[in-house]
Write a protein that holds these residues in place. Structure first.
Motif, short mmCIF file in Angstrom:
data_model
loop_
_atom_site.label_atom_id
_atom_site.label_comp_id
_atom_site.label_asym_id
_atom_site.label_seq_id
_atom_site.Cartn_x
_atom_site.Cartn_y
_atom_site.Cartn_z
N SER A 137 0.85 -1.18 0.00
CA SER A 137 0.00 0.00 0.00
C SER A 137 0.89 1.23 0.00
CB SER A 137 -0.90 -0.01 1.24
OG SER A 137 -0.10 0.14 2.39
N VAL A 138 0.27 2.36 0.07
CA VAL A 138 1.01 3.60 0.12
C VAL A 138 1.87 3.67 1.38
CG1 VAL A 138 0.46 5.88 -0.79
CG2 VAL A 138 -1.36 4.43 0.01
N ALA A 139 1.48 2.92 2.37
CA ALA A 139 2.15 2.97 3.66
C ALA A 139 3.36 2.06 3.75
CB ALA A 139 1.15 2.61 4.75
N VAL A 140 3.69 1.30 2.71
CA VAL A 140 4.81 0.36 2.76
C VAL A 140 5.75 0.67 1.59
CG1 VAL A 140 5.48 -2.06 2.67
CG2 VAL A 140 3.36 -1.41 3.81
N GLU A 141 7.03 0.81 1.91
CA GLU A 141 8.03 1.10 0.88
C GLU A 141 9.18 0.09 0.98
OE1 GLU A 141 9.50 5.06 1.28
OE2 GLU A 141 7.49 5.94 1.24
N LYS A 142 9.74 -0.24 -0.17
CA LYS A 142 10.90 -1.12 -0.23
C LYS A 142 12.08 -0.44 0.46
CE LYS A 142 13.85 -3.47 -3.55
NZ LYS A 142 14.14 -3.67 -4.97
N GLY A 143 12.82 -1.24 1.25
CA GLY A 143 13.99 -0.72 1.94
C GLY A 143 13.72 -0.20 3.34
N ARG A 144 12.48 -0.11 3.75
CA ARG A 144 12.15 0.37 5.09
C ARG A 144 11.81 -0.80 6.01
NH1 ARG A 144 8.37 5.36 5.45
NH2 ARG A 144 9.06 5.10 7.59
N THR A 145 11.91 -0.57 7.30
CA THR A 145 11.59 -1.59 8.30
C THR A 145 10.34 -1.16 9.06
OG1 THR A 145 13.92 -2.14 8.53
CG2 THR A 145 12.47 -2.82 10.32
N TYR A 146 9.42 -2.11 9.25
CA TYR A 146 8.14 -1.83 9.90
C TYR A 146 7.92 -2.77 11.07
CZ TYR A 146 7.31 0.70 5.59
OH TYR A 146 7.43 1.55 4.53
N THR A 147 7.30 -2.26 12.12
CA THR A 147 6.86 -3.09 13.23
C THR A 147 5.57 -3.76 12.81
OG1 THR A 147 7.81 -1.50 14.76
CG2 THR A 147 6.30 -3.12 15.68
N VAL A 148 5.50 -5.09 12.99
CA VAL A 148 4.34 -5.83 12.51
C VAL A 148 3.85 -6.83 13.56
CG1 VAL A 148 5.01 -5.67 10.08
CG2 VAL A 148 5.76 -7.62 11.43
N VAL A 149 2.65 -7.32 13.33
CA VAL A 149 2.06 -8.42 14.07
C VAL A 149 1.71 -9.48 13.05
CG1 VAL A 149 0.12 -9.13 15.51
CG2 VAL A 149 1.08 -6.86 15.79
N LEU A 150 2.10 -10.72 13.32
CA LEU A 150 1.80 -11.80 12.38
C LEU A 150 0.39 -12.32 12.62
CD1 LEU A 150 5.09 -13.90 12.34
CD2 LEU A 150 4.33 -12.16 10.73
N VAL A 172 0.67 -7.71 9.59
CA VAL A 172 -0.10 -6.48 9.62
C VAL A 172 0.73 -5.44 10.36
CG1 VAL A 172 -2.19 -5.41 10.54
CG2 VAL A 172 -2.29 -7.72 9.65
N ARG A 173 0.75 -4.23 9.86
CA ARG A 173 1.50 -3.17 10.56
C ARG A 173 0.95 -2.98 11.96
NH1 ARG A 173 3.06 2.14 7.48
NH2 ARG A 173 3.96 2.47 9.53
N ALA A 174 1.85 -2.75 12.91
CA ALA A 174 1.47 -2.56 14.31
C ALA A 174 1.64 -1.10 14.69
CB ALA A 174 2.34 -3.45 15.20
N GLY A 175 1.27 -0.78 15.90
CA GLY A 175 1.43 0.58 16.40
C GLY A 175 0.30 1.48 15.94
N PRO A 176 0.38 2.76 16.31
CA PRO A 176 -0.67 3.71 15.96
C PRO A 176 -0.92 3.81 14.45
CG PRO A 176 0.82 4.68 17.56
CD PRO A 176 1.42 3.37 17.14
N ALA A 177 0.14 3.79 13.66
CA ALA A 177 -0.03 3.88 12.21
C ALA A 177 -0.78 2.68 11.67
CB ALA A 177 1.33 4.00 11.52
N GLY A 178 -0.46 1.49 12.16
CA GLY A 178 -1.14 0.28 11.71
C GLY A 178 -2.60 0.25 12.12
N VAL A 179 -2.88 0.69 13.34
CA VAL A 179 -4.27 0.71 13.83
C VAL A 179 -5.09 1.70 13.02
CG1 VAL A 179 -5.74 1.27 15.79
CG2 VAL A 179 -3.67 -0.07 16.15
N LEU A 180 -4.58 2.91 12.84
CA LEU A 180 -5.32 3.91 12.08
C LEU A 180 -5.51 3.48 10.63
CD1 LEU A 180 -3.76 7.18 13.50
CD2 LEU A 180 -6.13 6.43 13.73
N TYR A 181 -4.48 2.91 10.03
CA TYR A 181 -4.59 2.46 8.65
C TYR A 181 -5.61 1.33 8.51
CZ TYR A 181 -3.35 1.04 3.96
OH TYR A 181 -3.41 0.73 2.63
N ALA A 182 -5.69 0.48 9.52
CA ALA A 182 -6.65 -0.62 9.47
C ALA A 182 -8.10 -0.11 9.48
CB ALA A 182 -6.42 -1.56 10.65
N TRP A 183 -8.34 1.03 10.10
CA TRP A 183 -9.69 1.57 10.21
C TRP A 183 -10.07 2.52 9.07
CZ3 TRP A 183 -13.17 -0.76 12.91
CH2 TRP A 183 -12.80 -1.50 14.03
#
Length: 161
Positions: free
Chosen positions: A87-100, A108-119
């Motif tokens: 998605s727009v929120a994921v870029e090659k070369g970056r590291t993201y906190t996730v939940v499997l 799935v992205r974790a943290g405030p960004a992941g929660v807001l993006y999920a909604w």
């Protein structure tokens, strides 16, 4: 004495029918928004007992991005590759906190960004329902509340990711 304004039984039935139909449409739009969001949001919000870690994105295709998984939670195992939605929120070369997600390699992205993006689907549903509430139910205050809530949610998600 002024003549009393009376409505015929037919117009009351039509008004009730419009109210029931538009209320049902607005409710279905909101339920669909929650349903579309919950599939991802449950993993981002309810992380207790789930595998948490980071993903360094190495490849992105048309619909997904992949990369090696490094665990952060106890009991989680490193994986050579996990899959994130592209998605727009994921870029090659970056590291993201996730939940499997349980039982697989989907993350799935974790943290405030992941929660807001999920909604985000709910934010869109709030905006759409506001139009139905304003036009079909003639409830402008409720429509403004829905529209401002949807706008706030979408803006917060945009700023967070």
């Amino acid at each position: 004495m002024s003549p009393a304004v009376r409505s015929s039984p037919g117009s009351s039935a039509l008004r009730f029918g419009r109210f029931a139909a538009m209320g049902t449409v607005a409710a279905l739009i909101l339920i669909a928004g929650v349903w579309a969001s919950w599939g991802t949001a449950q993993h981002a919000m309810l992380t207790k007992g789930r595998e948490r870690g980071t993903v360094a994105v190495t490849r992105c295709g048309a619909k997904t991005c992949t990369g090696p998984y490094t665990p952060l939670s106890q009991g989680s195992q490193p994986r050579a590759e996990v899959v994130l939605e592209n998605s727009v929120a994921v870029e090659k070369g970056r590291t993201y906190t996730v939940v499997l997600k349980p039982g697989g390699t989907d993350a799935v992205r974790a943290g405030p960004a992941g929660v807001l993006y999920a909604w985000v689907p709910l934010g869109g549903a709030l905006l759409l329902a506001s139009v139905v509430v304003a036009g079909g139910l003639l409830r402008t205050r409720a429509a403004w509340v829905l529209a401002l809530s949807g706008t706030a949610l979408l803006t917060a998600a945009f700023l967070a990711v």
